[in-house]
Design a protein around this motif. Structure first.
Motif: not given
Lengths: 252, 307
Positions: B145-146, B207-208, B235-236
């Motif tokens: 993540k990130n 997502a994103n 999503r996104d």
């Protein structure tokens, strides 16, 4: 500047907001977070005056006036700006035409002279570079053929040109890579001032590293269930929404 | 020889895989028994089927080939993973936030992710089903993540001489992360009619998150390769694809993008160049499942002589 009391609102006969309360003062930046389907975008749309949403109970006061008595256009003239979560394309209407018309409408409402073409072009060119868009985008149809990130930056450009009193950013950070996020954040931070309020609806904590909010609110099941400072956003990023007793993700 | 399962590709599904992947492979093997070898009457193969010319048997791919320096005319600082004939060359890439494992080391949850890939779930792609039926020990890559992965990850599908190569890759890009993936096919068929590369790459973008995907082939212009890439966009999420397609004896790429969450965006770009009597078939499918998604597609093709 904005006082929301016990707000109930529905769309397509489905109740989304169920007794929402929120106070926003001039000079403040509020972030609203929450799982999908909690009512974040509904709140944005209700404030902007989208007539697809019905307010069934409650009151909203904006600069000591009843907001619910104002039409969408009146709210815009009074300085409410909404940056859309999914900006629409308007082929045949150039960015230039669109923004100049909007700006002059607001100026007229405030008793000011219309901005002439040269003055407007100068400001528009400076602002479009501020959001890292090519000046040629000014002559293109509104959002026509723009990528997702370009659409979001175009929303910020509109906000910078219109200088609203209350800016509502509906998931402006969604779908942005880090460079575009910084551009958006710089634009929003440039607008922070003691006489202006900003409400940011966001699904991701990352934005709040660049636009530090004064308050963070968690919206769930149509109500604000918790408020705090920026550290609340970090806690949500770390733990999700489960620790607040709500499901992490709901379908919208 | 009307069904694909009648072709002896001289490979079996890897026995080193966990139960979930073994079950998946077995299901696809059963499915393969009903998959007809494409002919000109097969809608999505009507322009390409005559070039298939599958042989009844394929020899075992030699696993003794050493990897010579791969010359593709450009220099790039990137991580490299090589599928050399039937061998996989996998070294620790030393990139924080990125986990790389062979399929044989996956736990149950990771195996189920592989099985949930867009191409893995589809029964529309004949050769992808064959890849699944004879599932080899592929690669699983997870980006935490990130996390922004600075250096591109380059996958090289290398085949020299006769035989088949069925490489399989799965990427899981967690929320807020980004990565650039390069996929290269290098084939030296040495005029053998019994050379085939059949690759599958599934990418799950949460997502994103964002993935850039570049695909290109460097072969002798007389080879056969079929590839399928599947993308699940949540999503996104964003997916950018750039495909440099150079003609060959038979070359086909299927790209399936499923837009599962609102705000997802994909841009699919390709340049396709064929000459003499070469061939290339690009098939793209974009499924707009969630509302408020955007897709853009630009493929430019140049066909010279009788290509």
């Amino acid at each position: 500047m904005l006082e929301i009391k016990n707000l109930y609102a529905n769309v397509e006969q489905k109740e989304i907001l169920k007794g929402l309360n929120l106070n926003v003062n001039a000079g403040e930046v509020h972030a609203i977070m929450g799982p999908n389907g909690s009512g974040k975008s509904t709140l944005s749309q209700v404030l902007a005056g989208n007539d697809a949403y019905s307010v069934t109970k409650g009151a909203i006061s904006y600069q000591d006036k009843d907001l619910l008595d104002m039409s969408t256009e009146e709210r815009a003239r009074e300085g409410i700006f909404l940056a859309f979560q999914y900006p629409v394309e308007i082929p045949g209407v150039s960015n230039l035409q669109f923004m100049r018309t909007a700006i002059n409408n607001i100026r007229q409402h405030r008793g000011l002279d219309e901005m002439n073409a040269a003055e407007f072009m100068k400001q528009a060119k400076a602002t479009i570079q501020q959001v890292n868009l090519d000046p040629s985008f000014l002559k293109r149809g509104v959002n026509e053929g723009f990528s997702g990130g370009e659409k979001k930056r175009n929303e910020i450009m509109q906000m910078l040109m219109l200088e609203p009193r209350l800016a509502i950013l509906d998931e402006t950070d969604s779908g942005l890579d880090i460079d575009a996020l910084k551009v958006v954040a710089d634009g929003v931070n440039a607008l922070r001032s003691p006489d202006r309020a900003i409400i940011m609806v966001t699904h991701y904590q990352r934005l709040l590293d660049y636009i530090v909010p004064d308050y963070v609110h968690v919206l769930a099941n149509g109500q604000i269930i918790k408020s705090g400072g920026k550290e609340l956003a970090l806690e949500l990023e770390d733990k999700g929404y489960g620790w607040l007793g709500i499901a992490d993700e709901k379908t919208a | 020889m009307t069904v694909l399962s009648n072709i002896d590709f001289a490979i079996q599904a890897s026995k080193d895989l966990g139960a979930e992947l073994q079950d998946f492979s077995q299901t696809k093997l059963e499915k393969l028994k009903s998959i007809r070898i494409p002919t000109r009457k097969t809608e999505s193969w009507k322009y390409s089927a005559k070039r298939l010319k599958l042989t009844e048997t394929y020899p075992q791919s030699s696993s003794t080939n050493t990897v010579n320096e791969i010359d593709n005319g450009y220099e790039l600082d990137c991580h490299v993973i090589i599928f050399n004939n039937t061998q996989l060359s996998l070294n620790e890439l030393g990139e924080t936030g990125m986990t790389i494992k062979p399929f044989s080391d996956l736990n149950e949850a990771q195996s189920l992710q592989v099985v949930s890939g867009a191409i893995a779930q589809s029964n529309s792609y004949e050769f992808a089903i064959a890849n699944s039926a004879y599932l080899q020990n592929g690669i699983y890559i997870n980006v935490a993540k990130n996390t922004h992965i600075n250096k591109p990850v380059k996958l090289v599908f290398l085949q020299t001489g006769e035989g088949v190569n069925f490489p399989r890759v799965f990427f899981n890009i967690e929320s807020g992360s980004s990565i650039t993936i390069i996929e290269e096919i290098h084939i030296q068929a040495n005029n053998s009619p019994s050379t085939l590369v059949n690759s599958v790459c599934d990418i799950n973008i949460e997502a994103n998150a964002k993935a850039q995907y570049l695909r290109m082939n460097f072969d002798d212009g007389k080879s056969k390769h079929v590839g399928a890439t599947g993308v699940n966009l949540h999503r996104d999420a964003r997916f950018e694809s750039y495909h440099l397609a150079l003609g060959s004896e038979l070359a086909r790429h299927d790209l399936l993008v499923k837009m599962l969450g609102s705000g997802a965006e994909c841009q699919l770009n390709g340049v396709c160049i064929t000459q003499d009597k070469q061939h290339y078939a690009n098939h793209t499918v974009v499924e707009h499942i969630a509302p408020n998604c955007t897709s853009d597609e630009t493929y430019r093709c140049i066909a010279d002589n009788e290509a």
